[in-house]
Scaffold this motif. Structure first.
Motif, PDB file in Angstrom:
ATOM      1  N   GLU A  26       0.811  -1.210   0.000  1.00  0.00           N
ATOM      2  CA  GLU A  26       0.000   0.000   0.000  1.00  0.00           C
ATOM      3  C   GLU A  26       0.850   1.267   0.000  1.00  0.00           C
ATOM      4  O   GLU A  26       0.496   2.259  -0.600  1.00  0.00           O
ATOM      5  CB  GLU A  26      -0.933  -0.001   1.222  1.00  0.00           C
ATOM      6  N   SER A  27       1.982   1.251   0.708  1.00  0.00           N
ATOM      7  CA  SER A  27       2.760   2.489   0.859  1.00  0.00           C
ATOM      8  C   SER A  27       4.168   2.391   0.280  1.00  0.00           C
ATOM      9  O   SER A  27       4.989   3.265   0.516  1.00  0.00           O
ATOM     10  CB  SER A  27       2.834   2.872   2.343  1.00  0.00           C
ATOM     11  N   THR A  28       4.473   1.334  -0.475  1.00  0.00           N
ATOM     12  CA  THR A  28       5.816   1.228  -1.046  1.00  0.00           C
ATOM     13  C   THR A  28       5.973   2.232  -2.171  1.00  0.00           C
ATOM     14  O   THR A  28       5.002   2.632  -2.818  1.00  0.00           O
ATOM     15  CB  THR A  28       6.059  -0.188  -1.588  1.00  0.00           C
ATOM     16  N   PRO A  29       7.188   2.660  -2.473  1.00  0.00           N
ATOM     17  CA  PRO A  29       7.404   3.682  -3.509  1.00  0.00           C
ATOM     18  C   PRO A  29       6.981   3.242  -4.902  1.00  0.00           C
ATOM     19  O   PRO A  29       6.906   4.078  -5.794  1.00  0.00           O
ATOM     20  CB  PRO A  29       8.917   3.926  -3.433  1.00  0.00           C
ATOM     21  N   TYR A  30       6.733   1.934  -5.095  1.00  0.00           N
ATOM     22  CA  TYR A  30       6.397   1.479  -6.438  1.00  0.00           C
ATOM     23  C   TYR A  30       4.962   0.968  -6.528  1.00  0.00           C
ATOM     24  O   TYR A  30       4.586   0.352  -7.513  1.00  0.00           O
ATOM     25  CB  TYR A  30       7.371   0.394  -6.883  1.00  0.00           C
ATOM     26  N   SER A  31       4.136   1.201  -5.524  1.00  0.00           N
ATOM     27  CA  SER A  31       2.745   0.759  -5.598  1.00  0.00           C
ATOM     28  C   SER A  31       1.931   1.740  -6.426  1.00  0.00           C
ATOM     29  O   SER A  31       2.279   2.923  -6.560  1.00  0.00           O
ATOM     30  CB  SER A  31       2.141   0.650  -4.193  1.00  0.00           C
ATOM     31  N   LYS A  32       0.827   1.270  -6.970  1.00  0.00           N
ATOM     32  CA  LYS A  32      -0.044   2.140  -7.766  1.00  0.00           C
ATOM     33  C   LYS A  32      -0.582   3.289  -6.918  1.00  0.00           C
ATOM     34  O   LYS A  32      -0.634   4.440  -7.364  1.00  0.00           O
ATOM     35  CB  LYS A  32      -1.192   1.319  -8.347  1.00  0.00           C
ATOM     36  N   LYS A  33      -0.990   2.988  -5.679  1.00  0.00           N
ATOM     37  CA  LYS A  33      -1.541   4.026  -4.813  1.00  0.00           C
ATOM     38  C   LYS A  33      -0.512   5.124  -4.545  1.00  0.00           C
ATOM     39  O   LYS A  33      -0.828   6.319  -4.603  1.00  0.00           O
ATOM     40  CB  LYS A  33      -2.003   3.406  -3.493  1.00  0.00           C
ATOM     41  N   PHE A  34       0.736   4.723  -4.284  1.00  0.00           N
ATOM     42  CA  PHE A  34       1.782   5.707  -4.003  1.00  0.00           C
ATOM     43  C   PHE A  34       2.018   6.605  -5.223  1.00  0.00           C
ATOM     44  O   PHE A  34       2.110   7.833  -5.102  1.00  0.00           O
ATOM     45  CB  PHE A  34       3.073   4.987  -3.614  1.00  0.00           C
ATOM     46  N   VAL A  35       2.104   5.967  -6.395  1.00  0.00           N
ATOM     47  CA  VAL A  35       2.370   6.745  -7.610  1.00  0.00           C
ATOM     48  C   VAL A  35       1.204   7.674  -7.920  1.00  0.00           C
ATOM     49  O   VAL A  35       1.397   8.834  -8.304  1.00  0.00           O
ATOM     50  CB  VAL A  35       2.655   5.798  -8.798  1.00  0.00           C
ATOM     51  N   LEU A  36      -0.037   7.188  -7.754  1.00  0.00           N
ATOM     52  CA  LEU A  36      -1.202   8.029  -8.033  1.00  0.00           C
ATOM     53  C   LEU A  36      -1.248   9.212  -7.077  1.00  0.00           C
ATOM     54  O   LEU A  36      -1.515  10.354  -7.503  1.00  0.00           O
ATOM     55  CB  LEU A  36      -2.479   7.196  -7.919  1.00  0.00           C
ATOM     56  N   ASP A  37      -0.981   8.970  -5.802  1.00  0.00           N
ATOM     57  CA  ASP A  37      -0.959  10.081  -4.840  1.00  0.00           C
ATOM     58  C   ASP A  37       0.115  11.094  -5.207  1.00  0.00           C
ATOM     59  O   ASP A  37      -0.090  12.314  -5.078  1.00  0.00           O
ATOM     60  CB  ASP A  37      -0.708   9.548  -3.423  1.00  0.00           C
ATOM     61  N   ARG A  38       1.283  10.614  -5.674  1.00  0.00           N
ATOM     62  CA  ARG A  38       2.357  11.531  -6.064  1.00  0.00           C
ATOM     63  C   ARG A  38       1.962  12.351  -7.297  1.00  0.00           C
ATOM     64  O   ARG A  38       2.225  13.555  -7.356  1.00  0.00           O
ATOM     65  CB  ARG A  38       3.635  10.721  -6.336  1.00  0.00           C
ATOM     66  N   LEU A  39       1.328  11.696  -8.277  1.00  0.00           N
ATOM     67  CA  LEU A  39       0.874  12.417  -9.474  1.00  0.00           C
ATOM     68  C   LEU A  39      -0.103  13.525  -9.099  1.00  0.00           C
ATOM     69  O   LEU A  39       0.031  14.678  -9.539  1.00  0.00           O
ATOM     70  CB  LEU A  39       0.206  11.446 -10.454  1.00  0.00           C
TER      71      LEU A  39
END
Length: 680
Positions: A23-36
């Motif tokens: 859920e919170s790893t730098p390469y998860s979809k959720k992390f990337v979407l939150d960063r975008l």
């Protein structure tokens, strides 16, 4: 500030994670979407996946699409066209995890996904691809950078993000008959008035048609002012469904509204007036004519006699028996027998179709058991298949259809694994639809074509597409769930998977008559066969109930008094007088709730089971839900009735009562349904 951020990813492979997902790893979809989203960046993905546009004639290839389901399609002259709200992403065509990891990420960030293989084709297709890609990028960047302000009354202004206009939305239709299921009906010959409202910038133009694009009745008139259009139809002679299409330069949106036609109504089995006189043909209740006649159905199976269909011949035997059992439990065929007929086609000796005798004496129509024996007369050597010709033989030659009464439903079920070989030139889609409509017959087809379904929340499609065993008359997808099934409200037919012209000639015709279409490939897959059969039978029972009862007012018993209202289906009533309790009957309710991570959108099944005392000679037991909400569907099985909810919302919460009756009286049980707490 003032600088847009666009990330364009290009790859022909699925994703290979370089570290475990979480859920919170730098390469998860959720992390990337939150960063975008945190950086205000929009992702576009050019990837190895197919996209389609769902039009009136089925699916056609799309260059790409965005998260609003707006799709870009190629048109002649190396150009493109945007089709709003009609995009469809084919998850199974993506390379590896392409759809899950790239397409959905682009959609959720506010961007789009594009088919790399179309770009690789070169030529006009690549030019159209580039034009569409650049146009949509400019639109996205404009939305990111611009602010548009609107004047309110006085010196105040309202500002919102975005330079561009807004495509129509919020299309709502009001009718002079009201909007609720108990109000939306007009007496025969009454004036029908519909008002369509929609927002959008610039103000949209409204266009009225009958549902599906048909022409309005003679004498209809339309008046439009701003975002409001009024349609008047001088006389209602039958059930009427109209469609309002709102369009402006940004796109279009539509909605449908129906009004029912009230004249004479057929009651369910065992109905009695309060004064106990159930023998009269006509009685007046609250100003409405009520027909008290036995209700039954004629079911005609039209079967391809090719060798590849031999397995389906055996399947029809058990299906007919189960269909009969469920119809009887629904009050159809109790006082007047249901009848079954059989037409074979493609056999060299009668390639255009032949009526196969059912029952003793060589007649055309008989019981479900008679049909099972007649199936042995089908051949397995057919070569040329013209289903239209065979349907025409059924409509013109089956004797019980020629003698059919108005309170008898007509169902035609076509089964074939090929497209149509046009052996009779005079038969086409239009002529077949005209004849089926004239005889008020509903067509269902079991064909070689794939169907999909997904959920709908707050009026918008949501969630992944799932393979379905078929789609029913309301375009609901029937999704397999072990050996059972459930409904999803958004169904689609993948016309590209149909053999030859299957979608155009069979699926489209069945849907236009109010019937369903079913995936023969799923029926032939053993793990889905039971779910297919149960979903198919439940849909047939609902269609037959709707055909007999659904267009009229139904009167029910409530504590010994009569209550009448327009209902979407039918509840079987064994007595209208308040019956005595029957302590020998046992009624229990079993509940199954499938929740999701969101506060709504799951499905629930409330199953009411009646235990019949051994050795009872009090006749059949009728099981029914006393409150039948519009959002649910009743599914009848042996000795029980399921109330099935798809797309559960808080509006479904409440108390539901199930009652079982026989000649000695009744027994009942309640369940309090609360989506948040499940049930108790």
């Amino acid at each position: 500030p003032g600088i847009a951020c666009q990330i364009i990813g290009v790859t022909d492979e699925g994703r290979t994670p370089i570290s475990p997902d979480g859920e919170s790893t730098p390469y998860s979809k959720k992390f990337v979407l939150d960063r975008l989203k945190g950086r205000g960046c929009v992702l576009n993905a050019i990837i190895n996946q197919q996209f389609k546009m769902h039009g009136e004639e089925g699916f056609s290839p799309a260059l790409g699409m965005n998260g609003n389901n707006d799709s870009a399609v190629e048109v002649p002259g190396a150009d493109f066209l945007i089709e709003y709200g009609r995009g469809f992403a084919f998850e199974s065509t993506g390379h590896g995890t392409t759809h899950r990891d790239y397409s959905t990420l682009a959609f959720e960030s506010g961007g789009a996904a594009w088919d790399l293989n179309i770009l690789r084709q070169g030529g006009d297709s690549a030019v159209a691809f580039t034009k569409a890609f650049v146009w949509l990028k400019l639109r996205e960047i404009s939305e990111q950078l611009c602010t548009r302000c609107y004047c309110n009354k006085g010196p105040m202004a309202t500002c919102q993000r975005g330079c561009l206009g807004r495509k129509p939305g919020g299309v709502v239709i009001f009718s002079s008959a009201g909007r609720g299921p108990t109000e939306n009906a007009l007496n025969e010959g009454a004036l029908a008035e519909f008002i369509c409202q929609a927002d959008g910038d610039p103000a949209p133009i409204m266009e009225w048609t009958l549902e599906g694009g048909g022409e309005l009745p003679d004498g209809s008139s339309v008046f439009q002012t701003g975002g409001r259009s009024t349609l008047r139809i001088p006389s209602v002679e039958s059930r009427l469904c109209v469609e309002c299409l709102a369009s402006n330069a940004e796109g279009n949106a539509k909605n449908v509204q129906c009004v029912d036609h009230l004249s004479r109504c057929t009651m369910a089995h065992g109905f009695q007036l309060l004064h106990g006189d159930a023998a009269r043909d006509y009685s007046t209740i609250r100003g409405e004519d009520v027909v008290l006649r036995p209700a039954s159905a004629i079911v005609v199976f039209v079967i391809d006699e090719s060798g590849s269909m031999e397995g389906e011949h055996r399947w029809l035997n058990t299906t007919a028996e189960s269909l009969e059992e469920n119809l009887l439990l629904s009050g159809v065929g109790v006082e007047s027998d249901n009848q079954y007929a059989l037409v074979g086609f493609a056999h060299p000796g009668s390639v255009r179709g032949r009526v196969i005798p059912v029952g003793q004496g060589g007649g055309h129509c008989g019981s479900s058991s008679d049909l099972g024996e007649a199936l042995d007369s089908l051949n397995v050597d057919g070569q040329l298949e013209d289903g239209y010709s065979a349907i025409n033989v059924a409509l013109k030659s089956v004797s019980c259809l020629q003698e059919r009464q108005e309170n008898v439903a007509c169902q035609i079920i076509l089964a074939t694994d090929e497209g149509r070989d046009r052996l009779v030139q005079g038969l086409n889609y239009k002529s077949m639809l005209t004849e089926l409509s004239r005889q008020d017959c509903i067509l269902n087809v079991v064909v070689w074509e794939r169907f999909y379904g997904r959920n709908r929340l707050q009026g918008r499609p949501t969630g992944p597409w799932k393979r379905a065993v078929g789609i029913d008359r309301r375009n609901r997808a029937v999704i397999p769930d072990g050996d059972d099934f459930y409904f999803l409200p958004e169904g689609h037919a993948d016309s590209d998977t149909g053999r030859e012209n299957t979608h155009e000639v069979y699926t489209r015709l069945a849907n236009s008559t109010g019937g369903g279409a079913w995936d023969l490939e799923m029926l032939r897959t053993e793990q889905y066969r039971d779910a297919f059969t149960r979903g198919f039978i439940a849909a047939k029972v609902e269609e037959i109930q709707q055909q007999i009862f659904g267009r009229c007012r139904e009167c029910r018993c409530a504590n010994g008094s009569l209550s009448c209202g327009l209902v979407p289906g039918v509840s079987t009533i064994s007595r209208c007088l308040n019956p005595p309790p029957n302590r020998e009957l046992e009624v229990r309710i079993e509940a199954q709730v499938n929740t999701s991570s969101s506060p709504e959108g799951g499905y629930a099944i409330l199953n009411c089971v009646a235990k019949i005392p051994e050795g009872s000679d009090s006749g059949p037991v009728t099981v029914s839900w006393q409150t039948h909400p519009v959002q649910s569907v009743a599914k009848v099985t042996h000795g029980s009735v399921q109330l099935q909810f798809s797309n559960v919302t808080a509006n479904d919460n409440g108390r539901y009562k199930c009652q079982a009756r026989n000649a000695d009286g009744y027994a009942e049980s309640n369940v309090d349904f609360d989506y948040a707490r499940q049930y108790r």
